[in-house]
Design an enzyme around this catalytic site. Structure first.
Site, PDB file in Angstrom:
ATOM      1  N   ASP A 146      -9.606   7.820   7.826  1.00 49.28           N
ATOM      2  CA  ASP A 146     -10.639   7.146   7.218  1.00 49.28           C
ATOM      3  C   ASP A 146     -11.791   6.676   8.154  1.00 49.28           C
ATOM      4  O   ASP A 146     -11.500   6.894   9.362  1.00 49.28           O
ATOM      5  CB  ASP A 146      -9.839   5.908   6.587  1.00 49.28           C
ATOM      6  CG  ASP A 146     -10.775   5.255   5.353  1.00 49.28           C
ATOM      7  OD1 ASP A 146     -11.981   5.722   5.517  1.00 49.28           O
ATOM      8  OD2 ASP A 146     -10.237   4.643   4.290  1.00 49.28           O
TER       9      ASP A 146
HETATM   10  C1  NOJ Z   1     -13.819   4.001   3.646  1.00 55.55           C
HETATM   11  C2  NOJ Z   1     -13.107   4.029   2.622  1.00 55.55           C
HETATM   12  O1  NOJ Z   1     -11.741   3.478   2.962  1.00 55.55           O
HETATM   13  C3  NOJ Z   1     -12.810   5.546   2.096  1.00 55.55           C
HETATM   14  O2  NOJ Z   1     -12.260   5.581   0.946  1.00 55.55           O
HETATM   15  C4  NOJ Z   1     -14.073   6.267   2.246  1.00 55.55           C
HETATM   16  O3  NOJ Z   1     -13.832   7.635   1.734  1.00 55.55           O
HETATM   17  C5  NOJ Z   1     -14.575   6.363   3.457  1.00 55.55           C
HETATM   18  N1  NOJ Z   1     -14.819   5.159   3.979  1.00 55.55           N
HETATM   19  C6  NOJ Z   1     -15.598   7.087   3.661  1.00 55.55           C
HETATM   20  O4  NOJ Z   1     -16.867   6.540   3.189  1.00 55.55           O
END
Ligand code: NOJ
Length: 738
Positions: free
Chosen positions: A288
């Protein structure tokens, strides 16, 4: 259709330098430059704190330039981008990768296509309330058609985090509190996104997330710790991720949180032992955003280098945004702290998904013509409208105040009724406010008799149908007096759910309640339309409104879909996939709880609160219709393939409808205490007025297994109670002894 690229992958990997390998593991997003003197994060904070308006934020963003780090790209230091969603930029960057880097390895473009790209569908929580895998797959396909036309290769979806705590903002992004339902939802999305052949230009790889148990953060606070028994993890959380892996998802995003003390980002048990060894996953694992570097804040890594070491050893292939791999891996490999074969494994996973997506054969899978022809097609809008209508849950309808009479004079209140841009909800990056149909827009288009007034606590807005502009307070009064029935559109702004949007109090605002009070004082029937991204604790409304329509954040066709239901063109059929608590203090509240030795009841020494009921406001699986259904003749018997359950359901009203029939079980004397009910099957049936159908379920014995104290998976033995009906309070259909 899966092809074998292994020989080509190994060959290519063997030609790569150490730097080129590390470059393949780097995903970055464009940085913003110019236009403002503060960092992007600070600018975001300024908007969230209200120091600048969203309009001002958008204006600044519009003037900012994007820096795609092209020098790094040319030097082979970037393997993937996140957040680039237009064909021209994708192709321009791809050309640099293919023509100007030594090995010409194409880029992988990832994007958060959570509930549609340009044709924004209802938020996932809403769509889950349709209990309709075929619909979930169809809307997933449309998302892929549009997103791939814009150059996207992989979506960071589906999110299948079981969410039992309504305070958590990201409850909006998944299919609610039940693990079976999340698994069915996620698997359908994987099929929809990926299609039957990933190498086709309109197929988009699915990256399931957030592995694992992100929805179980303590107190519903985002990014918070997760501490639970292994039994619970495997029974109530893991199956939804496994269902997506089994459906063929080609990528996985580990969660931000820890599980029992080890962040998922560096959790080799999770990423290697479970995901790869036990489940046989051979796709891409991508962190993430910034999660690798954040292992330092977690307090599990000394510094970024240590975090990078732990992550790659744990099986994390790609680093999203933290630059930990690009900055530290070379030294780690050269010093022998990370064996090169581990790095090679990660590189091969990245190359594999690029081969599977057909990028080596056709790196330019789109162009501007395809892009413009793919967006917001009429048939996509039609499905968005159908999906939004099917997602709506009718929570209350006293005296059949709904559907509205076609000639009724409607008084419409609340800013959300006129604000199309709010209808998309969280995570709709490709959305454009002008694409969205508000309720007011839909009223105009239908030509219904209505007056609109934004209402108490809102700025003085007036619609041309009201004729003139007067002060808001008196306008509420005046609009109400001129109307037969009053519709209050209230709930949450789109920023009030989604990531980093946990709430300590899940009520509607005081201004909104005041508005409804004003309307109730007139003595006219008040219909509340809820626009929101999570369950809301609304006991006052449940008691006093004549009708409550839970519309969620319904997407681009919001207004049309809501009117379809309000006027009865569509008979509502949605059922809740999350429990609605009566008070925030009841959270986490979910149907599949355990009984305790002292189930909450009338007597004092039972498991309950002094100041809140034991029961929810609206239970899981609940939803009304403009017709009524009666369940009879439930039968349960043991058969070879599993427990066979049947029940007759009759449409006893005078309208055709669709009913979501649910089947639950309870293992009453297991070696570990089991939930009072667990969903084991569901089916949506169409029933003409007066029609009866028998609905059957087979619950396989394997689906009843659970874990004993020593984590041994064991079968269910002894008495099993079985329930089938229209919600999680369904009647007993029988018992079997196993
Ligand atoms: C943070 C989020 O937790 C996740 O769900 C997302 O896909 C990513 N950022 C990328 O934007």
């Amino acid at each position: 259709m899966k092809r074998d690229y292994e020989a080509r992958i190994r060959q290519l990997r063997s030609e790569m330098t150490l730097e080129e390998k590390i470059g393949q593991l780097q995903q970055c997003g464009p940085s913003l430059v110019g236009a403002f003197d503060v960092s992007f994060d600070e600018l975001l904070n300024m908007m969230f704190d209200g120091r600048i308006s969203q309009e001002e934020f958008n204006r600044l963003m519009g003037t900012a330039e994007q820096d795609f780090h092209e020098e790094d790209l040319r030097a082979g230091k970037i393997g993937s981008y996140n957040g680039v969603g237009d064909a021209a930029t994708v192709n321009r960057l791809q050309k640099i990768a293919v023509e100007e880097t030594r090995l010409g390895i194409p880029l992988l473009f990832g994007y958060d296509v959570i509930h549609g790209f340009r044709t924004v569908m209802p938020i996932p929580l809403a769509e889950s309330c349709a209990w309709d895998p075929a619909l979930w797959e169809r809307t997933g396909r449309i998302a892929a058609e549009e997103a791939t036309a814009a150059g996207v290769h992989m979506t960071f979806a589906p999110m299948v985090d079981v969410a039992k705590d309504a305070r958590w903002g990201r409850v909006s992004e998944g299919a609610g509190e039940d693990v079976l339902l999340n698994g069915a939802y996620g698997a359908a999305k994987v099929r929809g996104f990926q299609g039957d052949d990933l190498s086709k230009a309109n197929a988009m790889a699915a990256c399931l997330k957030h592995f694992a148990a992100y929805g179980a953060g303590e107190a519903g606070r985002d990014y918070n710790r997760v501490d639970m028994s292994m039994q619970r993890l495997w029974e109530e959380y893991m199956p939804s991720y496994q269902a997506c892996v089994e459906a063929g998802a080609r990528a996985v995003m580990p969660a931000f949180n820890d599980i029992n003390g080890v962040p998922c980002t560096v959790n080799s048990w999770l990423l290697r032992d479970v995901l790869r060894e036990k489940w046989g996953f051979d796709g891409l694992v991508i962190s993430d955003s910034n999660a690798i570097a954040e292992c330092v804040s977690h307090g599990i890594a000394e510094d970024k280098k240590d975090a990078a070491r732990q992550a790659i050893l744990a099986g994390m292939d790609m680093d999203m945004s933290s630059n930990s791999y690009i900055e530290c891996l070379k030294e780690l490999v050269e010093s022998g702290e990370v064996p090169e074969c581990v790095l090679d494994g990660a590189v091969e996973d990245v190359l594999r998904i690029k081969f599977e997506l057909g990028l080596f054969d056709n790196p330019y899978q789109t162009d501007e013509e395809r892009e413009s022809g793919a967006m917001l097609r009429g048939e996509y809008r039609a499905i968005a409208r159908e999906a939004a209508a099917k997602s709506i849950v009718l929570l209350k309808n006293d005296n059949n105040v709904l559907p509205l009479r076609p000639d009724a004079k409607i008084g419409l209140f609340g800013t959300l009724a006129a604000d199309g841009g709010q209808m998309t909800g969280a995570w709709a990056i490709g959305a454009r406010p002008e694409d969205c149909v508000s309720i007011v827009d839909a009223c105009k288009a239908r030509g219904v008799s209505y007056r609109y007034c934004a209402g108490e606590g809102c700025e003085n807005r007036v619609d041309e149908h009201a004729g003139r502009s007067v002060r808001t307070d008196s306008m509420v009064q005046e609009t109400a007096e001129a109307s037969d029935i009053l519709v209050a559109v209230i709930g949450e702004q789109k920023e009030e759910s989604g990531e980093a949007a946990s709430r300590a109090s899940i009520t509607v605002s005081a201004e909104q309640l005041t508005l409804v009070d004003r309307l109730l004082e007139t003595g006219k029937p008040v219909v509340v339309v809820l626009i929101n991204g999570r369950p809301l604790a609304i006991p006052e409304l449940a008691e006093r409104a004549a009708a409550i329509v839970e519309a969620w954040h319904p997407g681009v066709e919001a207004g049309n879909a809501i009117l379809d239901v309000l006027y009865g063109d569509v008979n509502p059929s949605g059922k809740l996939t999350v429990t609605f608590p009566a008070a925030t203090g009841q959270c986490p509240m979910y149907y599949a709880h355990i009984n305790t030795g002292r189930p909450g009841g009338k007597s004092k020494f039972t498991s309950k609160y002094l100041d809140a009921p034991v029961e929810p406001l609206y239970p899981f699986g609940y939803g009304l219709s403009y017709t009524t259904y009666v369940y009879r003749n439930g039968k349960t018997e043991k058969r070879e393939e599993g427990i066979h359950v049947s029940v007759e359901v009759t449409n006893t009203g005078n309208r055709d409808g669709e009913e979501i029939v649910q089947c639950y079980v309870q293992d009453v004397s297991a070696r570990r205490i089991r939930p009072v009910r667990q969903l084991k099957g569901f089916e949506k049936v169409s029933l003409k007025a007066g029609e009866t159908r028998e609905v059957e379920f087979t619950v396989p014995y394997a689906g009843l297994c659970y874990y004993d104290w020593d984590m041994k998976e064991i079968p269910c033995e002894g008495v099993l109670k079985v329930y089938a009906g229209g919600d999680s309070r369904a009647e007993l259909t029988g018992e079997v002894v196993l």
